[in-house]
Design a protein around this motif. Structure first.
Motif, PDB file in Angstrom:
ATOM      1  N   THR A  11      31.685  50.840  28.672  1.00  0.00           N
ATOM      2  CA  THR A  11      30.721  51.923  28.469  1.00  0.00           C
ATOM      3  C   THR A  11      31.384  53.286  28.343  1.00  0.00           C
ATOM      4  O   THR A  11      30.740  54.253  27.922  1.00  0.00           O
ATOM      5  CB  THR A  11      29.713  51.949  29.630  1.00  0.00           C
ATOM      6  N   GLN A  12      32.660  53.386  28.688  1.00  0.00           N
ATOM      7  CA  GLN A  12      33.406  54.641  28.556  1.00  0.00           C
ATOM      8  C   GLN A  12      34.335  54.620  27.335  1.00  0.00           C
ATOM      9  O   GLN A  12      35.233  55.449  27.229  1.00  0.00           O
ATOM     10  CB  GLN A  12      34.234  54.896  29.828  1.00  0.00           C
ATOM     11  N   ASN A  13      34.098  53.650  26.439  1.00  0.00           N
ATOM     12  CA  ASN A  13      34.925  53.482  25.233  1.00  0.00           C
ATOM     13  C   ASN A  13      36.392  53.211  25.561  1.00  0.00           C
ATOM     14  O   ASN A  13      37.293  53.630  24.831  1.00  0.00           O
ATOM     15  CB  ASN A  13      34.820  54.709  24.318  1.00  0.00           C
ATOM     16  N   ARG A  14      36.614  52.498  26.670  1.00  0.00           N
ATOM     17  CA  ARG A  14      37.962  52.116  27.060  1.00  0.00           C
ATOM     18  C   ARG A  14      38.135  50.606  26.918  1.00  0.00           C
ATOM     19  O   ARG A  14      37.162  49.847  26.968  1.00  0.00           O
ATOM     20  CB  ARG A  14      38.236  52.528  28.513  1.00  0.00           C
ATOM     21  N   ARG A  15      39.375  50.196  26.737  1.00  0.00           N
ATOM     22  CA  ARG A  15      39.675  48.770  26.686  1.00  0.00           C
ATOM     23  C   ARG A  15      39.407  48.138  28.048  1.00  0.00           C
ATOM     24  O   ARG A  15      39.636  48.764  29.086  1.00  0.00           O
ATOM     25  CB  ARG A  15      41.127  48.545  26.279  1.00  0.00           C
ATOM     26  N   ILE A  16      38.952  46.905  28.037  1.00  0.00           N
ATOM     27  CA  ILE A  16      38.640  46.199  29.284  1.00  0.00           C
ATOM     28  C   ILE A  16      39.823  45.313  29.654  1.00  0.00           C
ATOM     29  O   ILE A  16      40.202  44.413  28.895  1.00  0.00           O
ATOM     30  CB  ILE A  16      37.366  45.351  29.133  1.00  0.00           C
ATOM     31  N   ARG A  17      40.398  45.577  30.834  1.00  0.00           N
ATOM     32  CA  ARG A  17      41.539  44.790  31.298  1.00  0.00           C
ATOM     33  C   ARG A  17      41.184  44.096  32.597  1.00  0.00           C
ATOM     34  O   ARG A  17      40.699  44.718  33.541  1.00  0.00           O
ATOM     35  CB  ARG A  17      42.767  45.674  31.487  1.00  0.00           C
ATOM     36  N   LEU A  18      41.443  42.782  32.652  1.00  0.00           N
ATOM     37  CA  LEU A  18      41.113  41.971  33.817  1.00  0.00           C
ATOM     38  C   LEU A  18      42.365  41.262  34.323  1.00  0.00           C
ATOM     39  O   LEU A  18      43.395  41.216  33.642  1.00  0.00           O
ATOM     40  CB  LEU A  18      40.042  40.930  33.451  1.00  0.00           C
ATOM     41  N   ASP A  19      42.233  40.700  35.504  1.00  0.00           N
ATOM     42  CA  ASP A  19      43.310  39.888  36.074  1.00  0.00           C
ATOM     43  C   ASP A  19      43.118  38.455  35.589  1.00  0.00           C
ATOM     44  O   ASP A  19      42.150  37.790  35.978  1.00  0.00           O
ATOM     45  CB  ASP A  19      43.263  39.948  37.595  1.00  0.00           C
ATOM     46  N   PRO A  20      43.984  37.957  34.715  1.00  0.00           N
ATOM     47  CA  PRO A  20      43.795  36.610  34.165  1.00  0.00           C
ATOM     48  C   PRO A  20      43.918  35.493  35.202  1.00  0.00           C
ATOM     49  O   PRO A  20      43.534  34.351  34.927  1.00  0.00           O
ATOM     50  CB  PRO A  20      44.903  36.514  33.097  1.00  0.00           C
ATOM     51  N   LEU A  21      44.444  35.808  36.391  1.00  0.00           N
ATOM     52  CA  LEU A  21      44.597  34.789  37.427  1.00  0.00           C
ATOM     53  C   LEU A  21      43.357  34.657  38.303  1.00  0.00           C
ATOM     54  O   LEU A  21      43.282  33.755  39.132  1.00  0.00           O
ATOM     55  CB  LEU A  21      45.820  35.106  38.296  1.00  0.00           C
ATOM     56  N   LYS A  22      42.394  35.549  38.126  1.00  0.00           N
ATOM     57  CA  LYS A  22      41.171  35.519  38.922  1.00  0.00           C
ATOM     58  C   LYS A  22      39.976  35.147  38.058  1.00  0.00           C
ATOM     59  O   LYS A  22      39.919  35.483  36.879  1.00  0.00           O
ATOM     60  CB  LYS A  22      40.927  36.896  39.573  1.00  0.00           C
ATOM     61  N   ASP A  23      39.039  34.428  38.670  1.00  0.00           N
ATOM     62  CA  ASP A  23      37.804  34.094  37.979  1.00  0.00           C
ATOM     63  C   ASP A  23      36.952  35.355  37.814  1.00  0.00           C
ATOM     64  O   ASP A  23      37.022  36.279  38.637  1.00  0.00           O
ATOM     65  CB  ASP A  23      37.017  33.038  38.744  1.00  0.00           C
ATOM     66  N   ALA A  24      36.157  35.371  36.760  1.00  0.00           N
ATOM     67  CA  ALA A  24      35.309  36.531  36.479  1.00  0.00           C
ATOM     68  C   ALA A  24      33.859  36.095  36.355  1.00  0.00           C
ATOM     69  O   ALA A  24      33.559  34.969  35.953  1.00  0.00           O
ATOM     70  CB  ALA A  24      35.762  37.229  35.203  1.00  0.00           C
ATOM     71  N   ASP A  25      32.975  36.984  36.747  1.00  0.00           N
ATOM     72  CA  ASP A  25      31.532  36.777  36.579  1.00  0.00           C
ATOM     73  C   ASP A  25      30.984  37.935  35.752  1.00  0.00           C
ATOM     74  O   ASP A  25      31.327  39.101  35.987  1.00  0.00           O
ATOM     75  CB  ASP A  25      30.820  36.737  37.935  1.00  0.00           C
ATOM     76  N   ILE A  26      30.113  37.620  34.793  1.00  0.00           N
ATOM     77  CA  ILE A  26      29.512  38.638  33.938  1.00  0.00           C
ATOM     78  C   ILE A  26      27.997  38.517  34.045  1.00  0.00           C
ATOM     79  O   ILE A  26      27.433  37.460  33.738  1.00  0.00           O
ATOM     80  CB  ILE A  26      29.959  38.475  32.470  1.00  0.00           C
ATOM     81  N   ASP A  27      27.339  39.588  34.509  1.00  0.00           N
ATOM     82  CA  ASP A  27      25.889  39.523  34.669  1.00  0.00           C
ATOM     83  C   ASP A  27      25.181  39.951  33.383  1.00  0.00           C
ATOM     84  O   ASP A  27      25.818  40.281  32.375  1.00  0.00           O
ATOM     85  CB  ASP A  27      25.422  40.369  35.859  1.00  0.00           C
ATOM     86  N   SER A  28      23.868  39.952  33.409  1.00  0.00           N
ATOM     87  CA  SER A  28      23.082  40.230  32.200  1.00  0.00           C
ATOM     88  C   SER A  28      23.192  41.673  31.737  1.00  0.00           C
ATOM     89  O   SER A  28      22.824  41.997  30.609  1.00  0.00           O
ATOM     90  CB  SER A  28      21.611  39.886  32.446  1.00  0.00           C
ATOM     91  N   TYR A  29      23.693  42.561  32.603  1.00  0.00           N
ATOM     92  CA  TYR A  29      23.879  43.959  32.222  1.00  0.00           C
ATOM     93  C   TYR A  29      25.289  44.228  31.703  1.00  0.00           C
ATOM     94  O   TYR A  29      25.622  45.376  31.374  1.00  0.00           O
ATOM     95  CB  TYR A  29      23.589  44.876  33.408  1.00  0.00           C
ATOM     96  N   GLY A  30      26.137  43.205  31.670  1.00  0.00           N
ATOM     97  CA  GLY A  30      27.489  43.352  31.161  1.00  0.00           C
ATOM     98  C   GLY A  30      28.518  43.735  32.192  1.00  0.00           C
ATOM     99  O   GLY A  30      29.674  43.996  31.847  1.00  0.00           O
ATOM    100  N   SER A  31      28.121  43.783  33.466  1.00  0.00           N
ATOM    101  CA  SER A  31      29.058  44.140  34.523  1.00  0.00           C
ATOM    102  C   SER A  31      29.976  42.953  34.825  1.00  0.00           C
ATOM    103  O   SER A  31      29.503  41.843  35.093  1.00  0.00           O
ATOM    104  CB  SER A  31      28.306  44.561  35.786  1.00  0.00           C
ATOM    105  N   ILE A  32      31.275  43.203  34.785  1.00  0.00           N
ATOM    106  CA  ILE A  32      32.270  42.158  35.039  1.00  0.00           C
ATOM    107  C   ILE A  32      32.799  42.321  36.459  1.00  0.00           C
ATOM    108  O   ILE A  32      33.261  43.399  36.842  1.00  0.00           O
ATOM    109  CB  ILE A  32      33.427  42.238  34.031  1.00  0.00           C
ATOM    110  N   SER A  33      32.744  41.239  37.228  1.00  0.00           N
ATOM    111  CA  SER A  33      33.225  41.263  38.618  1.00  0.00           C
ATOM    112  C   SER A  33      34.304  40.212  38.814  1.00  0.00           C
ATOM    113  O   SER A  33      34.232  39.116  38.247  1.00  0.00           O
ATOM    114  CB  SER A  33      32.067  41.007  39.586  1.00  0.00           C
ATOM    115  N   GLN A  34      35.292  40.554  39.632  1.00  0.00           N
ATOM    116  CA  GLN A  34      36.324  39.618  40.043  1.00  0.00           C
ATOM    117  C   GLN A  34      36.484  39.732  41.561  1.00  0.00           C
ATOM    118  O   GLN A  34      36.673  40.833  42.092  1.00  0.00           O
ATOM    119  CB  GLN A  34      37.655  39.921  39.335  1.00  0.00           C
ATOM    120  N   ASN A  35      36.363  38.589  42.233  1.00  0.00           N
ATOM    121  CA  ASN A  35      36.411  38.554  43.706  1.00  0.00           C
ATOM    122  C   ASN A  35      35.365  39.481  44.323  1.00  0.00           C
ATOM    123  O   ASN A  35      35.614  40.150  45.333  1.00  0.00           O
ATOM    124  CB  ASN A  35      37.805  38.920  44.232  1.00  0.00           C
TER     125      ASN A  35
END
Length: 258
Positions: free
Chosen positions: A143-167
């Protein structure tokens, strides 16, 4: 040129354009996020025909002979933005939009120029640096026009609003953009769109479905029916030209000897 020949010729050109559009839809029937296109036709403006250089009506005089309609010309193509069906994949990073809106993508062309594109195709993955990218390696934006970077070793959850959570910790929120009028979107490639002058961005209200993909909104049966109708129209114009050709052959080879 005989009017009928030109009219039939323009009809064939128009049907060929419609055929190209329909076949492109069929070729992308299995492309994720593809929106089918349609072709329109329009008539040439009526032309007032006159007789000139006719000494029977006086020197330097013209006489009206009526209106002439010189056939059909190719109109504008349009995109059908209706939502396609969803396919279940179970992959967390496969995303579909339920409602109106687009994913924002950082696109880099061959010249190295970067711009923001928009797409309904949500077949995303993590690259070797942990960035969320498209199949072509373009970066998905938050939402801030930035690239999205995640930890590939952790599982991710994405809700209906697009929020990505890890742990249990929110990491980023996927941007869902929309526009007031889709007529100001220009198609780029098969699934990308870019705004042109006059486009007015608005906040997208679509819900993000993780584990799903939106398929093309192409109905194969309908497109095949359209192709048959286009083929028959093309053949009809072709027969008109053949008829004129036969008539002209008689006029030049037989009537000239009488």
């Amino acid at each position: 040129m005989l009017k009928g020949l030109y009219t039939a010729y323009t009809g064939m050109i128009n049907e060929q354009h419609r055929m190209d559009t329909m076949t492109n839809n069929l070729a992308n029937a299995s492309t994720v996020g593809f929106k089918k296109e349609g072709a329109t036709s329009q008539s040439f403006k009526d032309v007032l025909t006159v007789k000139i250089k006719d000494t029977s009506i006086g020197a330097n005089q013209t006489r009206r002979m009526g209106m002439n309609n010189p056939g059909v010309k190719i109109g504008e193509n349009y995109t059908d933005f209706t939502q396609g069906s969803f396919r279940v994949t179970g992959n967390t990073y496969d995303l579909a939009l339920a409602g109106e809106g687009f994913f924002a993508i950082e696109f880099t062309n061959k010249a190295g120029e970067t711009s923001t594109m928009y797409t309904r195709g949500g077949q995303f993955t993590l690259n070797n640096q942990g960035y969320l990218v498209t199949e072509d390696g373009d970066y998905v934006l938050d939402t801030q026009n930035r690239r999205i970077r995640l930890d590939p070793l952790k599982d991710a959850d994405i809700d209906s609003y697009g929020s990505i959570s890890q742990n249990g910790t929110a990491v980023a929120t996927i941007q869902v953009a929309d526009f007031e009028d889709y007529n100001y979107l220009e198609k780029y490639g098969e699934t990308y769109y870019r705004p042109v002058e006059g486009a007015r961005p608005v906040r997208g209200n679509a819900q993000i479905k993780s584990g799903y993909l939106e398929m093309a909104n192409v109905q194969i049966v309908s497109e095949m029916v359209n192709l048959i109708a286009i083929t028959r129209a093309y053949e009809s114009n072709q027969k008109i030209i053949q008829t004129y050709d036969s008539s002209l052959e008689i006029a030049t080879t037989q009537l000239g000897r009488v």
